[in-house]
Design an enzyme around this catalytic site. Structure first.
Site, PDB file in Angstrom:
ATOM      1  N   SER A 328      43.428  36.118  36.573  1.00 38.04           N
ATOM      2  CA  SER A 328      43.077  37.400  37.197  1.00 38.04           C
ATOM      3  C   SER A 328      44.304  38.044  37.833  1.00 38.04           C
ATOM      4  O   SER A 328      44.537  39.252  37.704  1.00 38.04           O
ATOM      5  CB  SER A 328      42.022  37.186  38.280  1.00 38.04           C
ATOM      6  OG  SER A 328      40.835  36.717  37.716  1.00 38.04           O
ATOM      7  N   ARG A 332      46.562  41.592  36.756  1.00 40.83           N
ATOM      8  CA  ARG A 332      46.759  42.672  37.725  1.00 40.83           C
ATOM      9  C   ARG A 332      48.233  42.896  38.026  1.00 40.83           C
ATOM     10  O   ARG A 332      48.665  44.015  38.312  1.00 40.83           O
ATOM     11  CB  ARG A 332      45.967  42.358  38.997  1.00 40.83           C
ATOM     12  CG  ARG A 332      44.447  42.515  38.782  1.00 40.83           C
ATOM     13  CD  ARG A 332      43.670  41.701  39.778  1.00 40.83           C
ATOM     14  NE  ARG A 332      42.223  41.964  39.785  1.00 40.83           N
ATOM     15  CZ  ARG A 332      41.330  41.381  38.990  1.00 40.83           C
ATOM     16  NH1 ARG A 332      41.727  40.507  38.073  1.00 40.83           N
ATOM     17  NH2 ARG A 332      40.045  41.658  39.092  1.00 40.83           N
ATOM     18  N   GLN A 477      35.217  42.686  38.083  1.00 38.23           N
ATOM     19  CA  GLN A 477      35.801  43.511  37.010  1.00 38.23           C
ATOM     20  C   GLN A 477      35.348  44.956  37.154  1.00 38.23           C
ATOM     21  O   GLN A 477      36.145  45.878  37.004  1.00 38.23           O
ATOM     22  CB  GLN A 477      35.390  42.947  35.651  1.00 38.23           C
ATOM     23  CG  GLN A 477      35.982  41.564  35.411  1.00 38.23           C
ATOM     24  CD  GLN A 477      35.549  40.954  34.097  1.00 38.23           C
ATOM     25  OE1 GLN A 477      34.672  41.479  33.413  1.00 38.23           O
ATOM     26  NE2 GLN A 477      36.161  39.849  33.736  1.00 38.23           N
ATOM     27  N   ASP A 623      33.286  31.322  37.150  1.00 44.14           N
ATOM     28  CA  ASP A 623      33.913  30.802  35.926  1.00 44.14           C
ATOM     29  C   ASP A 623      33.894  29.276  35.851  1.00 44.14           C
ATOM     30  O   ASP A 623      34.317  28.700  34.848  1.00 44.14           O
ATOM     31  CB  ASP A 623      35.365  31.282  35.842  1.00 44.14           C
ATOM     32  CG  ASP A 623      35.434  32.785  35.615  1.00 44.14           C
ATOM     33  OD1 ASP A 623      34.481  33.353  35.057  1.00 44.14           O
ATOM     34  OD2 ASP A 623      36.446  33.391  36.021  1.00 44.14           O
ATOM     35  N   ARG A 696      36.373  27.849  28.258  1.00 47.79           N
ATOM     36  CA  ARG A 696      35.907  27.001  29.370  1.00 47.79           C
ATOM     37  C   ARG A 696      34.868  25.972  28.905  1.00 47.79           C
ATOM     38  O   ARG A 696      34.753  24.890  29.476  1.00 47.79           O
ATOM     39  CB  ARG A 696      35.374  27.859  30.506  1.00 47.79           C
ATOM     40  CG  ARG A 696      36.424  28.837  31.019  1.00 47.79           C
ATOM     41  CD  ARG A 696      36.180  29.306  32.427  1.00 47.79           C
ATOM     42  NE  ARG A 696      37.035  30.445  32.735  1.00 47.79           N
ATOM     43  CZ  ARG A 696      38.322  30.371  33.083  1.00 47.79           C
ATOM     44  NH1 ARG A 696      38.921  29.193  33.184  1.00 47.79           N
ATOM     45  NH2 ARG A 696      39.020  31.459  33.326  1.00 47.79           N
TER      46      ARG A 696
HETATM   47  C1  S3P Z   1      37.410  38.393  36.712  1.00 44.68           C
HETATM   48  C2  S3P Z   1      36.150  38.537  37.235  1.00 44.68           C
HETATM   49  C3  S3P Z   1      35.010  37.706  36.846  1.00 44.68           C
HETATM   50  C4  S3P Z   1      35.429  36.478  36.069  1.00 44.68           C
HETATM   51  C5  S3P Z   1      36.490  36.769  35.046  1.00 44.68           C
HETATM   52  C6  S3P Z   1      37.723  37.359  35.704  1.00 44.68           C
HETATM   53  C7  S3P Z   1      38.489  39.291  37.173  1.00 44.68           C
HETATM   54  O1  S3P Z   1      34.144  38.469  36.031  1.00 44.68           O
HETATM   55  O2  S3P Z   1      34.323  35.887  35.443  1.00 44.68           O
HETATM   56  O3  S3P Z   1      36.870  35.571  34.378  1.00 44.68           O
HETATM   57  O4  S3P Z   1      39.675  38.979  36.938  1.00 44.68           O
HETATM   58  O5  S3P Z   1      38.176  40.309  37.797  1.00 44.68           O
HETATM   59  P1  S3P Z   1      33.008  39.410  36.689  1.00 44.68           P
HETATM   60  O6  S3P Z   1      33.677  40.209  37.694  1.00 44.68           O
HETATM   61  O7  S3P Z   1      32.451  40.242  35.582  1.00 44.68           O
HETATM   62  O8  S3P Z   1      31.996  38.456  37.228  1.00 44.68           O
END
Ligand code: S3P
Length: 752
Positions: A328, A332, A477, A623, A696
C-alpha cells in the site's frame, strides 16, 4: 496421433527454405507423417533435402506434390503465394488442409480469396515465430520451432477438426500454438518483427555507406553486433514482407519516426530529462516486457509462467528476516512522488508486480522514475498538472489498489485514459469508485456490471467538485481514490468511513505538505494545493509478515524475528487477533519512520485457541484472513468470522477459495455469506490445492504444510510475485519445506 498412426499420410511442403526445410525435418523426425514430399523451383536444394533426409520424396512440380496430400504447407516467399495457389488448386484433395508460414497474413488471405473465390474452411493461415538470420535448406533445423510460438489465424468458419490437427502438428514439433485474427496478427508483427528488421537493414546500410565504413565495422562492438544480427536475413523474403504488410508497417514507421525525432530534438536541446525519461521507461519495459506489454501486444495473457508450490509436511520456523516493503505504501509513494514538485527518494520499495505496474503507469504518463534498484527509487515529480496523456491503455496487472487509486487521480486530468487489468482484476467491482467520482463530475465508463476496463474521459476543461461521501463499505481504496480526486476538486472533499481503514494516504499527503483534516471518522481536504517532494522509508509489509506470524505460531519449536515491520494502527488487526488466540508475539524497537510506526516482532510457537473474531478488527486485518484461517485450523476450539463479505471480492473469493482448499486437505468448514466457521484441531492432510491465482491464498496453504500430514501442492502461484517477490527463498530459509516449479502455460487470447 492415435493407435500409433501418424497425424498425416502425406505432407507436401512447397518451398524448401529455412522454414519449409525445418518443418519437413521436424515432421520426419517426430514421425508425424508417412511421407514428406518437397517441391521447390531450386532443384539442387530439393535433391540436397532428400539426401540430407529432410524430405522423403522429390516432386517435379507443385501439382505433383499436392496430389494425394492431406496437408499442404506453403513455405514460399509471400509474393509468390498467388502463383503457387493457382498451380495447386486443381490438384488439391477435397479434404486436404492448406496452411502457410508467411510473416504477413492479410496478403495470404487476399491471395486465397482471389484464387478460390472465397475463403474455404480448410485453409488455415499460419506463422511460426521462429527463424534465423541464416536462410536456405542448409540451415534447416528440426528444433527450430521448439519453445517458439506459432500463430494461426483461422477463418471464422474454420473446420475445427482441421484446426485441431494442424495445432497438434505444430505442438508435436515443440511449438506453442496461439490463434488470433489476421488484422491483429499483422499489426502486432509490424511492430515486433517487421520494424526491427527494417531498422537493422537501414542502419547497416547507412553505416556501410559512410566513408570510414571499414573502421566503423572494425571497431563495432557487441552493441552493433546484437542490434544488427537480423540485417543478415534473407533480402527477398523481407522485401516481400514489407510489400505485403504495407499499411501496418507504414503506421508503425510513422510512429517510430516521430519518436526518433523527439529524441533528436532532446539531444539537440541538451534536454537530459527527456532522454532519461525515455531511456528509463524503455529499460523498465524491456525488463518486464511480457507483463508490461499486456493489453497492447499479442503477448497479452498468452503466456504466463505457471508456478506450482510443492511442500513437504512438517518443520519449524527459525530465523531473523525482513519481508519486502509494504504494498500500500509503495503504491502511494510513487503516486504522490510523481505529482510532487521536486525529487522524491524511496527506500524499501516493494519490487512486486503490483507496485511495478504503478511505476510503469507513471512512466507511461511522462514521469521519469529511476530504479527500482534494490528497493531504491528516485521519482522526478512533475507537479500536480504535469502528467501527460498515456499512449495506450494503462495496464495494472492484478492490482485492485492501483486501479481504484488511479481512477480518482485520472478522473481529474484533462486527458482521456483507460485502465485495464488481468483476468482477476477484470471481474472486480469498480462502481464503488466510479459512482462517487461521477457525483464529483467525472465521466467514467465501465464494462458491464461496473467491471474493468475503466474508460475515464478526463475533466475536459471542467473541474471536479468536492463532495461529502458516506462510504457504505469500509474501504481504504475508495477513501484514497476520492482524496486523490479531491486534490484537484473545487472546494472540500470529505469521506466518512463506517469503520477505520488504513490511513497511509492521509499520512503520506501530510508528509508531502498537504493539509488533511480528520474529525472522528471523517477525513477531508481541499483541492488546489501542491505536494512537495519528500523521502520515504517503506516499512516491511505486515500483510507479508502475517504468513510468518502464523507459521511460527503453529509450528512447534519455532522462534522467528521479523524486522522493521509496519505497525500502523489501522493494519495491526492480525497481531490483535493472533494474540487473542493465544499467540506469543513480542513487539520491540518501536519507532516512527517517515510518519509510519515500525517495530521488530519476535514470534514463538504457542497453543492457539479458537475465538469469535471481533467485527471491528475485520478492516484492520482484511488482507490477513487467509493466513488466519490456517491459524484457526490449527487451534483448539471453534473460530468464527463474520462481517467480512469484502473477502468475497478480493483477488479471489477468499472465503470460498479457502474453504475449498481446506476441504481438499480434509478440513471441514462452514461457509457463511459474510464469513466462515472453522472447527480447530482437524488433521490437515496432503493434497493438491487451487489458489485461483490469488497470492495470499497460495502463501497461506504453503504455511499450512507445517502442520500437514502429507505433501501439499499449491497450483497457480505466479501471482505471489505481485506482493511478495522472494517468498519461496525466504520461506525455505526459515524452515518451510517449499520448492517451486515453473512451466510456461499458454492460453489463446481474445484478439480474434
Ligand atoms: C488497500 C486497501 C484494502 C486492501 C488492499 C490494499 C490499499 O482494500 O485489501 O490489499 O492499499 O488501500 P479495501 O480498501 O478495498 O478494503
Amino acid at each position: 496421433m492415435s493407435n500409433g498412426e501418424p497425424l498425416f499420410q502425406r505432407v507436401a511442403i512447397i518451398g524448401l527454405g529455412l522454414i519449409g526445410g525445418s518443418l519437413a525435418s521436424a515432421i520426419r523426425r517426430n514421425s508425424l507423417a508417412r511421407e514428406v514430399v518437397g517441391a521447390d523451383t531450386r532443384k539442387d536444394d530439393l535433391l540436397l533435402g532428400q539426401s540430407l533426409g529432410i524430405i522423403d520424396t522429390v516432386a517435379e512440380t507443385t501439382a505433383e506434390a499436392v496430389q494425394g496430400a492431406d496437408l499442404v504447407v506453403l513455405a514460399v516467399p509471400v509474393q509468390a503465394t498467388r502463383k503457387v495457389l493457382e498451380e495447386i488448386r486443381p490438384h488439391l484433395a477435397a479434404d486436404a488442409i492448406l496452411t502457410d508460414v508467411g510473416s504477413t497474413k492479410s496478403g495470404f488471405v487476399k491471395d486465397v480469396e482471389a484464387v478460390f473465390g472465397e475463403f474455404p474452411p480448410r485453409i488455415i493461415p499460419g506463422h511460426p515465430i521462429a527463424g534465423s538470420e541464416r536462410s536456405g535448406i542448409r540451415a534447416a533445423n528440426p528444433d527450430l520451432f521448439a519453445n517458439h510460438k506459432v500463430i494461426l489465424t483461422p477463418p471464422d468458419n474454420v473446420s475445427h477438426s482441421h484446426l485441431d490437427r494442424l495445432r497438434a502438428l505444430w505442438e508435436a514439433c515443440g511449438a506453442t500454438v496461439l490463434t488470433m485474427s489476421v488484422a491483429y496478427h499483422d499489426e502486432v508483427l509490424a511492430a515486433t518483427s517487421h520494424l526491427p528488421h527494417l531498422i537493422a537493414f537501414s542502419l547497416v546500410d547507412t553505416l556501410a555507406g559512410e566513408d570510414e565504413n571499414m573502421d566503423i565495422f572494425r571497431y563495432a562492438a557487441g552493441g552493433f553486433r546484437d542490434f544488427t544480427r537480423i540485417a543478415a536475413s534473407d533480402p527477398v523474403m523481407w522485401h516481400d514482407i514489407f510489400l505485403s504488410n504495407r499499411d501496418a508497417v507504414l503506421r508503425v514507421i510513422d510512429h517510430f519516426t516521430h519518436d526518433l525525432d523527439q529524441l533528436r530534438t532532446a539531444i539537440a536541446d541538451q534536454d537530459g530529462a527527456t532522454l532519461l525519461r525515455v531511456f528509463s521507461r524503455a529499460k523498465a519495459a524491456r525488463e518486464h516486457f511480457s507483463k508490461m506489454l499486456s493489453g497492447q501486444a499479442y503477448v497479452t495473457n498468452n503466456s504466463e509462467n505457471q508456478v506450482t508450490f510443492r511442500l513437504q509436511p512438517g518443520g519449524k520456523v527459525i530465523g531473523d528476516i525482513r519481508v519486502p516493503g509494504d504494498k500500500s505504501i509503495s503504491h502511494r509513494s510513487i503516486m504522490l512522488g510523481a505529482l510532487a514538485e521536486g525529487i522524491t527518494e524511496v527506500k524499501g520499495f516493494l519490487e512486486g508486480e503490483d507496485s511495478l505496474a504503478t511505476i510503469q503507469a507513471f512512466r507511461d504518463m511522462g514521469v521519469t522514475i529511476e530504479g527500482p534498484d534494490d528497493g531504491f527509487v528516485r521519482i522526478h515529480g512533475v507537479g500536480m498538472h504535469g502528467l501527460q496523456a498515456p499512449r495506450g491503455p494503462i495496464y495494472l496487472g492484478n492490482s485492485g489498489t492501483g486501479m481504484r487509486l488511479f481512477s480518482g487521480l485520472l478522473a481529474a486530468q484533462s486527458f482521456e485514459s483507460e485502465l485495464t487489468g488481468d483476468a482477476s482484476l477484470s471481474v472486480r467491482p469498480m462502481n464503488r469508485v466510479a459512482d462517487p467520482l461521477r457525483s464529483m463530475g467525472a465521466v467514467i465508463d465501465t464494462a458491464e456490471g461496473g467491471r474493468p476496463p475503466l474508460k475515464i474521459r478526463g475533466s475536459q476543461g471542467k473541474q471536479l467538485k468536492g463532495i461529502h461521501y458516506d462510504m457504505p463499505i469500509a474501504s481504504a481504496q475508495v477513501k484514497s481514490c476520492l482524496l486523490l480526486a479531491g486534490l484537484y476538486a473545487d472546494g472540500t472533499t470529505s469521506v466518512t468511513e463506517p469503520a477505520p481503514t488504513r490511513d497511509h494516504t492521509e499520512r503520506m499527503l501530510t508528509g508531502f505538505g498537504y493539509k488533511v483534516e480528520r474529525d472522528g471518522s471523517t477525513v477531508s481536504l481541499s483541492g488546489g494545493g501542491k505536494l512537495t517532494a519528500s523521502c520515504i522509508d517503506v516499512p516491511a509489509d505486515i500483510s507479508s509478515a502475517a504468513f510468518f506470524l502464523v507459521a511460527a505460531s503453529i509450528a512447534p519449536g519455532s522462534d522467528l524475528t521479523l524486522r522493521h515491520v509496519g505497525m500502523n494502527p489501522t493494519r495491526v488487526g492480525v497481531i490483535s487477533i493472533l494474540r487473542q488466540m493465544g499467540a506469543d508475539i513480542e513487539v520491540s524497537a518501536e519507532r516512527e519512520i517517515g510518519g509510519e510506526p515500525v517495530a521488530d516482532l519476535r514470534v514463538r510457537s504457542a497453543e492457539l485457541k479458537g475465538i469469535n473474531i471481533p467485527e471491528d478488527q475485520v478492516p484492520l486485518a482484511i488482507d490477513e484472513f487467509p493466513a488466519l484461517f490456517i491459524a484457526a485450523t490449527c487451534a483448539t476450539g471453534r473460530t468464527v468470522l463474520s462481517g467480512a463479505e469484502e473477502l468475497r471480492v478480493k483477488e479471489s473469493d477468499r472465503i470460498q477459495v479457502m474453504a475449498d482448499g481446506l476441504a481438499t486437505l480434509g478440513v471441514e468448514t462452514e461457509v457463511m455469506a459474510d464469513g466462515i466457521v472453522i472447527e480447530g484441531g482437524q488433521t490437515i492432510k496432503g493434497g493438491s490445492v487451487q489458489s485461483h491465482g490469488d497470492h495470499r491464498i497460495a502463501m497461506s496453504f504453503a504455511v499450512a504444510s507445517l502442520r500437514a500430514t502429507g505433501e501439499i501442492e499449491v497450483n497457480d502461484c505466479a501471482n505471489v510475485a505481485t506482493s511478495f517477490p522472494g517468498f519461496v527463498e525466504i520461506a525455505r530459509g526459515t524452515g518451510i519445506n517449499i520448492s517451486a516449479e515453473t512451466s510456461e502455460a499458454v492460453v489463446d487470447q481474445g484478439a480474434k
